[in-house]
Design a protein around this motif. Structure first.
Motif, PDB file in Angstrom:
ATOM      1  N   LYS A  86       0.851  -1.203   0.000  1.00 33.25           N
ATOM      2  CA  LYS A  86       0.000   0.000   0.000  1.00 33.25           C
ATOM      3  C   LYS A  86       0.882   1.248   0.000  1.00 33.25           C
ATOM      4  CE  LYS A  86      -4.011  -1.883   2.412  1.00 33.25           C
ATOM      5  NZ  LYS A  86      -4.787  -1.876   3.672  1.00 33.25           N
ATOM      6  N   LYS A  87       1.981   1.189   0.755  1.00 31.95           N
ATOM      7  CA  LYS A  87       2.924   2.312   0.776  1.00 31.95           C
ATOM      8  C   LYS A  87       3.531   2.517  -0.614  1.00 31.95           C
ATOM      9  CE  LYS A  87       5.945   1.655   4.055  1.00 31.95           C
ATOM     10  NZ  LYS A  87       6.827   1.662   5.229  1.00 31.95           N
ATOM     11  N   LYS A  89       2.200   1.766  -3.397  1.00 32.32           N
ATOM     12  CA  LYS A  89       1.142   2.330  -4.251  1.00 32.32           C
ATOM     13  C   LYS A  89       1.109   3.855  -4.124  1.00 32.32           C
ATOM     14  CE  LYS A  89      -3.751   2.127  -5.270  1.00 32.32           C
ATOM     15  NZ  LYS A  89      -5.071   1.783  -4.795  1.00 32.32           N
TER      16      LYS A  89
END
Length: 165
Positions: A86-87, A89
């Motif tokens: 997620k980071k 992304k």
């Protein structure tokens, strides 16, 4: 004669133990450099799985707000990996790419503890930036010490914080 022999013997043992300490530090420096190069090369090549495996994963300590690493993370390996991606992304959404890096220095604190200084060349939205940060090896994993790069927390091992810009 015995006194001279004893002094020479003490001197030899003292010098050999100093040499052993230096060689141990040199070996640890080399391990850290290999880890650093593997991590930054993986980030530059967008091999994020490989980069993830190099990192020490730790929870953000909101009490101090300074992001110093804690002893591990409360997240499982699977949860940590999902959070890391997620980071990543967020980095991709910001058009952040690592174009190059160079280890510029090794700094010792007490003759035993050390960290490497790294110069990064980053491109974001078509603009080039030069950032500086420090990295150290802890328990065989890499800890990235944020310095200049405002996006470092989106590629380091810091877990369990609110993702926002």
């Amino acid at each position: 004669m015995k006194k001279s022999f004893l002094m020479v013997l003490i001197l030899v043992f003292s010098l050999s133990s100093m040499g052993t300490g230096c060689s141990v530090n040199f070996i640890e420096e080399q391990k850290a450099e290999r880890l650093i190069k593997a991590y930054y090369q993986a980030i530059a090549a967008e091999e994020y799985e490989k980069a993830f495996e190099q990192l020490l994963l730790y929870d953000y300590d909101a009490r101090t707000g300074d992001g110093h690493f804690t002893e591990g993370t409360t997240l499982s390996h699977k949860e940590s990996k999902a959070f890391y991606f997620k980071k990543i992304k967020v980095l991709k959404e910001q058009s952040y790419t690592l174009k190059g890096f160079e280890i510029t220095d090794v700094e010792y604190e007490d003759g035993h503890s050390f960290w490497h200084h790294i110069q990064l060349e980053v491109e974001q939205n078509g603009q080039r930036f030069e950032w500086h940060e420090a990295a150290e090896m802890h328990e065989g994993k890499l800890v990235i010490g944020e310095q200049d790069d405002p996006y470092a927390k989106y590629r380091d091992g810091k877990m369990n914080f609110e993702l926002s810009l």
